[in-house]
Scaffold this active site. Structure first.
Site, PDB file in Angstrom:
ATOM      1  N   LYS A   1       0.833  -1.209   0.000  1.00 28.22           N
ATOM      2  CA  LYS A   1       0.000   0.000   0.000  1.00 28.22           C
ATOM      3  C   LYS A   1       0.870   1.262   0.000  1.00 28.22           C
ATOM      4  CE  LYS A   1      -2.017  -1.109   3.917  1.00 28.22           C
ATOM      5  NZ  LYS A   1      -1.307  -2.372   4.231  1.00 28.22           N
TER       6      LYS A   1
ATOM      7  N   ARG B   1      -9.536   1.015   9.149  1.00 26.46           N
ATOM      8  CA  ARG B   1      -9.063  -0.331   9.436  1.00 26.46           C
ATOM      9  C   ARG B   1     -10.061  -1.099  10.276  1.00 26.46           C
ATOM     10  NH1 ARG B   1      -3.329   0.522   9.010  1.00 26.46           N
ATOM     11  NH2 ARG B   1      -2.180  -1.388   9.362  1.00 26.46           N
TER      12      ARG B   1
ATOM     13  N   ARG C   1      11.713  -6.158   4.612  1.00 32.18           N
ATOM     14  CA  ARG C   1      11.610  -4.692   4.491  1.00 32.18           C
ATOM     15  C   ARG C   1      12.679  -4.006   5.349  1.00 32.18           C
ATOM     16  NH1 ARG C   1       6.025  -1.848   5.329  1.00 32.18           N
ATOM     17  NH2 ARG C   1       6.061  -2.991   7.280  1.00 32.18           N
TER      18      ARG C   1
HETATM   19  P1  AP5 Z   1       0.849   0.724   8.780  1.00 32.85           P
HETATM   20  O1  AP5 Z   1       2.057   1.524   8.700  1.00 32.85           O
HETATM   21  O2  AP5 Z   1      -0.351   1.134   8.013  1.00 32.85           O
HETATM   22  O3  AP5 Z   1       1.229  -0.800   8.503  1.00 32.85           O
HETATM   23  P2  AP5 Z   1       0.503  -1.980   7.692  1.00 32.85           P
HETATM   24  O4  AP5 Z   1      -0.866  -1.807   7.213  1.00 32.85           O
HETATM   25  O5  AP5 Z   1       0.752  -3.119   8.582  1.00 32.85           O
HETATM   26  O6  AP5 Z   1       1.200  -1.949   6.384  1.00 32.85           O
HETATM   27  P3  AP5 Z   1       2.676  -1.880   6.036  1.00 32.85           P
HETATM   28  O7  AP5 Z   1       3.160  -0.466   6.034  1.00 32.85           O
HETATM   29  O8  AP5 Z   1       3.445  -2.844   6.881  1.00 32.85           O
HETATM   30  O9  AP5 Z   1       2.621  -2.495   4.584  1.00 32.85           O
HETATM   31  P4  AP5 Z   1       2.309  -1.804   3.179  1.00 32.85           P
HETATM   32  O10 AP5 Z   1       1.078  -2.409   2.612  1.00 32.85           O
HETATM   33  O11 AP5 Z   1       2.369  -0.305   3.253  1.00 32.85           O
HETATM   34  O12 AP5 Z   1       3.522  -2.368   2.374  1.00 32.85           O
HETATM   35  P5  AP5 Z   1       4.844  -1.661   1.832  1.00 32.85           P
HETATM   36  O13 AP5 Z   1       4.517  -0.798   0.653  1.00 32.85           O
HETATM   37  O14 AP5 Z   1       5.634  -1.016   2.919  1.00 32.85           O
HETATM   38  O15 AP5 Z   1       0.378   0.596  10.313  1.00 32.85           O
HETATM   39  C1  AP5 Z   1       1.291   0.286  11.335  1.00 32.85           C
HETATM   40  C2  AP5 Z   1       0.586   0.210  12.650  1.00 32.85           C
HETATM   41  O16 AP5 Z   1       0.025   1.500  12.982  1.00 32.85           O
HETATM   42  C3  AP5 Z   1      -0.615  -0.759  12.731  1.00 32.85           C
HETATM   43  O17 AP5 Z   1      -0.222  -2.076  13.008  1.00 32.85           O
HETATM   44  C4  AP5 Z   1      -1.412  -0.116  13.876  1.00 32.85           C
HETATM   45  O18 AP5 Z   1      -0.852  -0.433  15.122  1.00 32.85           O
HETATM   46  C5  AP5 Z   1      -1.231   1.368  13.627  1.00 32.85           C
HETATM   47  N1  AP5 Z   1      -2.289   1.899  12.765  1.00 32.85           N
HETATM   48  C6  AP5 Z   1      -2.127   2.431  11.519  1.00 32.85           C
HETATM   49  N2  AP5 Z   1      -3.306   2.796  11.009  1.00 32.85           N
HETATM   50  C7  AP5 Z   1      -4.233   2.501  11.937  1.00 32.85           C
HETATM   51  C8  AP5 Z   1      -5.647   2.614  11.978  1.00 32.85           C
HETATM   52  N3  AP5 Z   1      -6.334   3.112  10.942  1.00 32.85           N
HETATM   53  N4  AP5 Z   1      -6.284   2.199  13.095  1.00 32.85           N
HETATM   54  C9  AP5 Z   1      -5.616   1.697  14.144  1.00 32.85           C
HETATM   55  N5  AP5 Z   1      -4.281   1.540  14.157  1.00 32.85           N
HETATM   56  C10 AP5 Z   1      -3.594   1.946  13.070  1.00 32.85           C
HETATM   57  O19 AP5 Z   1       5.629  -2.931   1.294  1.00 32.85           O
HETATM   58  C11 AP5 Z   1       6.126  -3.912   2.184  1.00 32.85           C
HETATM   59  C12 AP5 Z   1       7.482  -4.422   1.680  1.00 32.85           C
HETATM   60  O20 AP5 Z   1       7.309  -5.063   0.411  1.00 32.85           O
HETATM   61  C13 AP5 Z   1       8.522  -3.317   1.441  1.00 32.85           C
HETATM   62  O21 AP5 Z   1       9.771  -3.819   1.818  1.00 32.85           O
HETATM   63  C14 AP5 Z   1       8.468  -3.044  -0.061  1.00 32.85           C
HETATM   64  O22 AP5 Z   1       9.714  -2.642  -0.541  1.00 32.85           O
HETATM   65  C15 AP5 Z   1       8.059  -4.404  -0.619  1.00 32.85           C
HETATM   66  N6  AP5 Z   1       7.140  -4.304  -1.751  1.00 32.85           N
HETATM   67  C16 AP5 Z   1       6.084  -3.460  -1.869  1.00 32.85           C
HETATM   68  N7  AP5 Z   1       5.431  -3.652  -3.051  1.00 32.85           N
HETATM   69  C17 AP5 Z   1       6.109  -4.669  -3.652  1.00 32.85           C
HETATM   70  C18 AP5 Z   1       5.929  -5.330  -4.890  1.00 32.85           C
HETATM   71  N8  AP5 Z   1       4.931  -5.004  -5.716  1.00 32.85           N
HETATM   72  N9  AP5 Z   1       6.775  -6.334  -5.223  1.00 32.85           N
HETATM   73  C19 AP5 Z   1       7.799  -6.670  -4.369  1.00 32.85           C
HETATM   74  N10 AP5 Z   1       8.025  -6.066  -3.185  1.00 32.85           N
HETATM   75  C20 AP5 Z   1       7.188  -5.078  -2.843  1.00 32.85           C
HETATM   76 MG    MG Z   2       2.760   1.068   4.783  1.00 34.23          MG
END
Ligand code: AP5
Ligand code: MG
Length: 210
Positions: A13, A88, A122
């Site tokens: 995302k 969420r 990551r």
């Molecule tokens: P948040 O930061 O939103 O974490 P998440 O949803 O767990 O998502 P991530 O950031 O871990 O993943 P992403 O989908 O963004 O993937 P990314 O692009 O980085 O939230 C963190 C915490 O905050 C929550 O657990 C909660 O505690 C709190 N929180 C946040 N919002 C909240 C809410 N609304 N309510 C309550 N609590 C809340 O990619 C991941 C990895 O994969 C990277 O290394 C990237 O380089 C790689 N990658 C990405 N795309 C690809 C691809 N297409 N191919 C290969 N590798 C890829």
């Molecule tokens: Mg993220």
């Protein structure tokens, strides 16, 4: 364009949001990034949410809804935005619906095996927050941010116990939002398992620039 990016942790995302934000000139609003910045700066909000986030649990609805409400009143969000990681929970989605009507919720479709592979590899810049992956998106120099030269670190909630918890929380609290938006005819599915350039191309086809 007023968009919600919906999907499991590690679905990509944040990665897609950076590209879409540049291409369509709309702000990328990530509740996770807002919380992480608050934690790094040791603000009252950061101190309050740190333990919850590190453990992979959700921050309370009241705090999160208030934060987003305030952010959406800022000037740069007037003509559109990407909400990455909000809503969420069903109460968050209902609250958002009272604040503003979104154009679409993009559901990032991906399996758990890929999610774990992406999250465990990551690396994040400790200064500017730019994200990397040791295999899929490596920095030019190992352990160093291409953009600002700072050290790359592992997010506390990318440790395996927290990943497992985040996936469980996603299944019980966030996945029901797929039906929530589908029933309102606001859902767009995207295959998030491809490399990021392909996911971006698919997005641009679904949402052509006017
Ligand atoms: P948040 O930061 O939103 O974490 P998440 O949803 O767990 O998502 P991530 O950031 O871990 O993943 P992403 O989908 O963004 O993937 P990314 O692009 O980085 O939230 C963190 C915490 O905050 C929550 O657990 C909660 O505690 C709190 N929180 C946040 N919002 C909240 C809410 N609304 N309510 C309550 N609590 C809340 O990619 C991941 C990895 O994969 C990277 O290394 C990237 O380089 C790689 N990658 C990405 N795309 C690809 C691809 N297409 N191919 C290969 N590798 C890829
Ligand atoms: Mg993220």
């Amino acid at each position: 364009m007023k968009l919600v990016f919906l999907g499991p942790p590690g679905a990509g995302k944040g990665t897609l949001a950076v590209l879409v934000s540049q291409e369509y000139t709309i702000p990328h609003i990530s509740t996770g990034e807002i919380f992480r910045t608050a934690i790094r700066e040791k603000t009252p909000l950061g101190l309050k949410v740190q333990a919850v986030i590190d453990a992979g649990q959700l921050v309370g609805d009241d705090i999160t809804i208030q934060l987003v409400k305030e952010r959406l009143t800022q000037e740069d969000a007037k003509n559109g935005f990407i909400l990455d990681g909000f809503p969420r929970t069903i109460p968050q989605a209902e609250a958002l619906g009272e604040i503003i009507t979104i154009d679409s919720a993009i559901n990032f479709d991906i399996n758990d095996t890929l999610v774990v592979e992406r999250l465990s590899g990551r690396r994040v810049c400790k200064t500017c927050n730019k994200n990397y992956h040791i295999t899929f998106m490596p920095p030019k120099e190992e352990g160093i941010c291409d953009k600002c030269g700072s050290e790359l670190i592992v997010r506390e909630d990318d440790k395996i116990e927290a990943i497992t918890k985040r996936l469980e929380v996603y299944r019980t609290q966030t996945e029901p939002l797929i039906n929530f938006y589908d029933s309102k005819k606001m859902l767009t599915n995207i295959d998030a398992s491809a490399v990021s350039g392909i996911v971006f191309e698919a997005f641009c086809k679904l949402f052509p620039k006017i």
